[in-house]
Design a protein around this motif. Structure first.
Motif, PDB file in Angstrom:
ATOM      1  N   VAL A  74       0.834  -1.190   0.000  1.00  0.00           N
ATOM      2  CA  VAL A  74       0.000   0.000   0.000  1.00  0.00           C
ATOM      3  C   VAL A  74       0.874   1.247   0.000  1.00  0.00           C
ATOM      4  O   VAL A  74       1.797   1.372   0.807  1.00  0.00           O
ATOM      5  CB  VAL A  74      -0.944   0.007   1.218  1.00  0.00           C
ATOM      6  N   THR A  79      -2.926   6.644  -0.996  1.00  0.00           N
ATOM      7  CA  THR A  79      -4.155   6.213  -0.334  1.00  0.00           C
ATOM      8  C   THR A  79      -4.832   7.377   0.377  1.00  0.00           C
ATOM      9  O   THR A  79      -6.051   7.575   0.268  1.00  0.00           O
ATOM     10  CB  THR A  79      -3.851   5.084   0.669  1.00  0.00           C
ATOM     11  N   THR A  82      -6.373   9.673  -2.205  1.00  0.00           N
ATOM     12  CA  THR A  82      -7.612   9.131  -2.746  1.00  0.00           C
ATOM     13  C   THR A  82      -8.761   9.270  -1.748  1.00  0.00           C
ATOM     14  O   THR A  82      -9.899   9.576  -2.132  1.00  0.00           O
ATOM     15  CB  THR A  82      -7.417   7.661  -3.140  1.00  0.00           C
ATOM     16  N   THR A 156      -4.390  -3.919  -2.403  1.00  0.00           N
ATOM     17  CA  THR A 156      -4.519  -2.704  -3.204  1.00  0.00           C
ATOM     18  C   THR A 156      -5.340  -3.001  -4.447  1.00  0.00           C
ATOM     19  O   THR A 156      -5.498  -4.159  -4.844  1.00  0.00           O
ATOM     20  CB  THR A 156      -3.146  -2.158  -3.633  1.00  0.00           C
ATOM     21  N   VAL A 162      -3.061   2.063  -4.169  1.00  0.00           N
ATOM     22  CA  VAL A 162      -4.095   2.604  -3.285  1.00  0.00           C
ATOM     23  C   VAL A 162      -4.770   1.448  -2.553  1.00  0.00           C
ATOM     24  O   VAL A 162      -5.145   0.441  -3.171  1.00  0.00           O
ATOM     25  CB  VAL A 162      -5.135   3.405  -4.095  1.00  0.00           C
ATOM     26  N   ALA A 163      -4.916   1.581  -1.244  1.00  0.00           N
ATOM     27  CA  ALA A 163      -5.588   0.546  -0.467  1.00  0.00           C
ATOM     28  C   ALA A 163      -6.966   0.253  -1.068  1.00  0.00           C
ATOM     29  O   ALA A 163      -7.696   1.168  -1.446  1.00  0.00           O
ATOM     30  CB  ALA A 163      -5.734   0.992   0.986  1.00  0.00           C
ATOM     31  N   ALA A 166     -10.080   2.040   0.162  1.00  0.00           N
ATOM     32  CA  ALA A 166     -10.043   3.476  -0.154  1.00  0.00           C
ATOM     33  C   ALA A 166     -10.504   3.695  -1.587  1.00  0.00           C
ATOM     34  O   ALA A 166     -11.254   4.641  -1.873  1.00  0.00           O
ATOM     35  CB  ALA A 166      -8.634   4.026   0.058  1.00  0.00           C
TER      36      ALA A 166
END
Length: 542
Positions: A74, A79, A82, A156, A162-163, A166
């Motif tokens: 991640v 993250t 976003t 991700t 990005v996680a 999220a």
């Protein structure tokens, strides 16, 4: 005069030890020694702790666990970026609610509030259960079929860093936007149960399935032009950076289908029949709602980079978003002034919203000058679009179809004209400009324009046809449109049992048949409905 300093005698080790022993007999020196010793011990302990953490955590992530892949790590900065963008996009629901509530009549304000709130709640559950899976998971060119109920998700989303959750939240806010756009053109005559039913179709099926075609990892428009995929000879895929087509055109043409099936509100008389549009009841609320939407768009467009590391990209996108809105607001104001010789605030608000919709697709690939040009055209389109619907006798109280549907098509096509040929794709660490998009006006030919036209045509026509079928399916059993008696009585009173405003602020223009005699007398003769302790308005002194 020079000062002559004597050279101090260098002490031997035994002499230094003797001096230290003498100093430690003094209380001040003992306290100093204790503090010095304690500080050194703490520093050593911290160094050992940091080293241990580095060995345990770092060794596990990068060495000991052979199953961990680079895409599963991640990126915390991206993250957080976003998530912040998701919060801004979700805040647009406040803007949509205010815009629709301000443009509607006072008698249907509570209904607008209720629809916007419940649509959000419904969309969240549907997008969690299967909407996100249909749209963003791997499957085939038409639909995804993994991650239902968010089960079995990776750390991700794809290679964004990005996680995953999220990214889910960010995309949920987009789905909610599409659903809210739809309701804007259908206010004033849609039954609440019917609204719930068609909203299930929009948020659960139409938006995510058709959206998969352009934004899914294996959607046939996203892979179009590649060898072995749809139209390989074209050599170009469909591009929609933040959703001029995927969010706004889909929402706008579902709204058009709903408006056609519903028909106009009772009492709505069009210009060609000697009438005029029904007046909004609170332009202050509507204008503030529009500005809140503009603010939320800074999450919509820059946030679609999914990368705070693309520094130049997010700055360019934010600037282009601003300039397109500014140009569109001005051109809409001027265009509306020409026939009526009045400076119309409603057209100006819808104008800058149309500019925001138009720039949403090409915002990453155009220059600030291109943003002004395409935004200016969008402002003209929204005024002409409102007049076209008026001539066609289609009742769209908010202007959702011209703002989102028509301006969305224009914005999608404008990429093929204004792409400057410098920018390719955003990335989790830095942009990849190895394959930039170049439009017709910058010497790129018609390749990008053709790809955009094909994608826009497919999505627009499919959306409209499917939406018509859904709306008729809800309308035929009598669930979509409120009864004539209920509409005359007043939607807020019929559907929700309460008015949005106290009786003393409702004018005779906004009166509904559902108002009782006491309420009507309070409007016509305020002093007749006063309690003994109240003062009649005409007796109040300035």
């Amino acid at each position: 005069m020079r000062t002559i300093r004597k050279k101090e005698k260098k002490l031997s080790f035994s002499e230094k030890f003797t001096r230290l022993a003498e100093r430690l007999r003094e209380p001040e020196w003992r306290r100093y020694a204790k503090l010095l010793f304690a500080g050194k011990m703490v520093a050593i302990a911290l160094i050992l702790l940091i080293a241990a953490i580095g060995i345990l955590v770092g060794g596990h992530v990068y060495a000991a666990d052979a199953e961990v892949k680079g895409g599963d790590v991640v990126n915390p900065i991206n993250t957080v970026w976003t998530l912040l963008a998701a919060f801004l996009v979700f805040g647009m629901q406040v803007g949509f609610t205010m815009l629709e509530a301000g443009f509607c009549r006072s008698r249907e304000t509570v209904n607008v509030l209720m629809e916007c709130i419940v649509d959000t709640c419904l969309c969240g559950i549907l997008f969690y259960a299967f909407g996100f899976s249909f749209m963003f998971s791997h499957g085939n060119g038409f639909i995804g079929y993994h991650w239902f109920l968010l089960q079995g998700i990776p750390a991700t989303y794809e290679s964004t860093g990005v996680a995953f959750l999220a990214f889910w939240l960010f995309q949920f806010a987009f789905a909610d936007t599409c659903s809210t756009i739809t309701s804007g053109a259908m206010i004033g005559r849609t039954g609440f149960v019917g609204d719930l039913i068609y909203s299930v179709g929009v948020s659960g099926f139409i938006y995510p399935i058709i959206g998969h075609w352009a934004w899914g990892p294996d959607g046939f428009l996203a892979t179009m032009g590649s060898a072995g995929f749809f139209l390989p000879s074209l050599g170009m895929s469909f591009h929609d950076f933040a959703g001029s087509t995927v969010v706004h055109t889909i929402g706008g043409f579902i709204a058009l289908a709903g408006s056609i099936v519903l028909g106009p509100r009772l009492g709505r008389k069009f210009k060609r029949d000697g009438g005029a549009p029904m007046l909004p009841h609170d332009l202050t609320v509507a204008a503030v709602g529009g500005l809140i939407l503009w603010f939320g768009w800074y999450g919509f467009n820059p946030g679609s980079t999914l990368s705070a590391m693309d520094f130049e990209g997010i700055g360019r996108v934010a600037t282009n978003t601003t300039l397109a809105a500014c140009a569109a607001g001005l051109t809409a104001m001027i265009t509306a002034y020409i026939p009526g010789k009045k400076w119309d605030v409603s057209f100006t608000v819808n104008g800058f919203l149309a500019g925001l919709v138009a720039i949403t697709c090409p915002c990453y690939w155009v220059s600030p000058f291109g943003a002004i040009m395409l935004g200016g055209v969008a402002g003209v389109i929204v005024v002409l679009g409102v007049e076209l619907l008026e001539w066609m006798r289609i009742d769209d109280p908010i202007g959702a179809v011209p703002v989102h549907g028509m301006a969305g098509i224009w914005g999608t096509l404008s990429l093929g004209l204004f792409a400057v040929g410098k920018y390719g794709a955003t990335g989790p660490i830095s942009p990849d400009n190895s394959a930039p998009l170049k439009g017709l006006f910058y010497g790129g030919g018609t390749q990008v324009l053709i790809a955009q036209a094909i994608g826009s045509l497919i999505i627009t026509s499919a959306t409209f046809l499917v939406a018509l079928a859904v709306m008729y399916a809800v309308h035929i059993p009598g669930l979509l449109r409120l009864s004539e008696e209920g509409e005359l009585y007043g939607m807020d009173l019929t559907e929700h049992g309460i008015s949005a405003y106290p009786e003393y602020v409702i004018s005779s223009v906004g009166m509904t048949a559902g108002m009782n005699k006491v309420q009507m007398s309070a409007i016509e003769k305020p002093s007749a409905a006063l309690s003994p302790g109240m003062i009649a308005p005409e007796r109040l002194k300035s």
